[in-house]
Design an enzyme around this catalytic site. Sequence first.
Site, mmCIF file in Angstrom:
data_model
loop_
_atom_site.group_PDB
_atom_site.id
_atom_site.type_symbol
_atom_site.label_atom_id
_atom_site.label_comp_id
_atom_site.label_asym_id
_atom_site.label_seq_id
_atom_site.Cartn_x
_atom_site.Cartn_y
_atom_site.Cartn_z
ATOM 1 N N HIS A 134 -11.896 2.834 4.041
ATOM 2 C CA HIS A 134 -11.992 1.471 4.600
ATOM 3 C C HIS A 134 -11.818 0.394 3.532
ATOM 4 O O HIS A 134 -11.568 -0.764 3.869
ATOM 5 C CB HIS A 134 -13.336 1.283 5.307
ATOM 6 C CG HIS A 134 -13.395 1.944 6.652
ATOM 7 N ND1 HIS A 134 -13.074 1.305 7.830
ATOM 8 C CD2 HIS A 134 -13.740 3.212 7.007
ATOM 9 C CE1 HIS A 134 -13.225 2.138 8.858
ATOM 10 N NE2 HIS A 134 -13.629 3.313 8.375
ATOM 11 N N ASP A 141 -12.364 1.731 12.710
ATOM 12 C CA ASP A 141 -13.227 2.516 13.605
ATOM 13 C C ASP A 141 -13.241 1.809 14.959
ATOM 14 O O ASP A 141 -13.638 0.637 15.032
ATOM 15 C CB ASP A 141 -14.657 2.589 13.055
ATOM 16 C CG ASP A 141 -14.728 3.345 11.738
ATOM 17 O OD1 ASP A 141 -13.836 4.167 11.475
ATOM 18 O OD2 ASP A 141 -15.681 3.096 10.977
ATOM 19 N N GLU A 203 -14.062 12.818 12.872
ATOM 20 C CA GLU A 203 -14.660 11.638 13.516
ATOM 21 C C GLU A 203 -13.710 11.107 14.584
ATOM 22 O O GLU A 203 -12.611 10.656 14.264
ATOM 23 C CB GLU A 203 -14.915 10.532 12.472
ATOM 24 C CG GLU A 203 -15.903 10.973 11.409
ATOM 25 C CD GLU A 203 -16.087 9.960 10.278
ATOM 26 O OE1 GLU A 203 -15.598 8.828 10.390
ATOM 27 O OE2 GLU A 203 -16.716 10.327 9.276
ATOM 28 N N HIS A 206 -12.346 7.254 14.022
ATOM 29 C CA HIS A 206 -11.765 6.737 12.766
ATOM 30 C C HIS A 206 -10.267 7.017 12.704
ATOM 31 O O HIS A 206 -9.846 8.170 12.786
ATOM 32 C CB HIS A 206 -12.492 7.394 11.584
ATOM 33 C CG HIS A 206 -11.955 7.011 10.236
ATOM 34 N ND1 HIS A 206 -12.653 6.239 9.328
ATOM 35 C CD2 HIS A 206 -10.788 7.312 9.624
ATOM 36 C CE1 HIS A 206 -11.935 6.083 8.232
ATOM 37 N NE2 HIS A 206 -10.791 6.737 8.387
HETATM 38 C C1 LIG Z 1 -18.968 6.827 9.026
HETATM 39 C C2 LIG Z 1 -17.754 6.122 9.463
HETATM 40 N N1 LIG Z 1 -18.031 4.777 9.841
HETATM 41 C C3 LIG Z 1 -16.612 6.159 8.465
HETATM 42 O O1 LIG Z 1 -15.965 5.159 8.319
HETATM 43 N N2 LIG Z 1 -16.394 7.309 7.804
HETATM 44 C C4 LIG Z 1 -15.322 7.392 6.859
HETATM 45 C C5 LIG Z 1 -15.040 8.777 6.424
HETATM 46 C C6 LIG Z 1 -15.543 6.500 5.677
HETATM 47 O O2 LIG Z 1 -16.660 6.285 5.231
HETATM 48 O O3 LIG Z 1 -14.510 6.045 5.143
HETATM 49 ZN ZN LIG Z 2 -14.069 4.863 9.628
#
Ligand SMILES: C[C@@H](N)C(=O)N[C@H](C)C(=O)O
Ligand SMILES: [Zn+2]
Length: 229
Positions: A134, A141, A203, A206
């Site tokens: 991110h 997400d 996930e 995502h």
């Molecule tokens: C936990 C979730 N919101 C998420 O974004 N997971 C990915 C793997 C991340 O932290 O980049």
């Molecule tokens: Zn994510």
Amino acid sequence: MKPYQQIPISECGEPLVSIPLEKFAVMSPHPYEKLGANYQGKSPYYLRKRVVNALLQAQTFLQQNYPGTNILIFDAYRPVAVQQFMVDYTFASVVKQQGLTPEQLSEAEKQAIWQQVYQIWAVPSENPATPPPHSTGAAVDITLIDETGAIIDMGGQIDEMSERSQPNYYAQSIDVIKQNYHQKRELLKQIMINAGFSRHPGEWWHFSLGDQMWAWETKQAIAYYGRKF
Ligand SMILES: C[C@@H](N)C(=O)N[C@H](C)C(=O)O
Ligand SMILES: [Zn+2]
């Protein structure tokens, strides 16, 4: 290190831009700001320009085929400091749920909890070769809302630390409600894949385009978005 982090990054220099929020549904207040995450003047609703265009494409495709249905953006850009805040917050929440304090835990118990945390959260790495997804502005997400504005039940919450977060958790179910969860997850995936995104293998919510995870999942040799800021 996760396998996708071996992918080299050739940063293309494309800017982060604001997501046109009037075209989507959003959580208000933003879920991590509500917890106290400090974005230091930046916005969780930034993405790279091409990623915004692809998200708009996914939204158009969804609305042409399922009028009234809308993408709900849960989270997008996340500075490394916010990634750090969220992993620390999640660690503390797990400890609290167990009715304990960190001081009561042995090193092995702490490690077991960190392992749980890093099952769904990326490590808040400052190394430019291994950015959290991110923090590149390439990951988002999302979930879906229906024509009444209600969040469509996907059989699990975003950020849930359980087996239910696995995209295909309900794939083999014979229960009609659970089959419906799977169909809704598939719809979400389909509109995003059509627009060029790939989905996180663990996930259901995502998606990313152009980062290391996308390159790994789509068998590209390089990623073109690295850490921004
Ligand atoms: C936990 C979730 N919101 C998420 O974004 N997971 C990915 C793997 C991340 O932290 O980049
Ligand atoms: Zn994510």
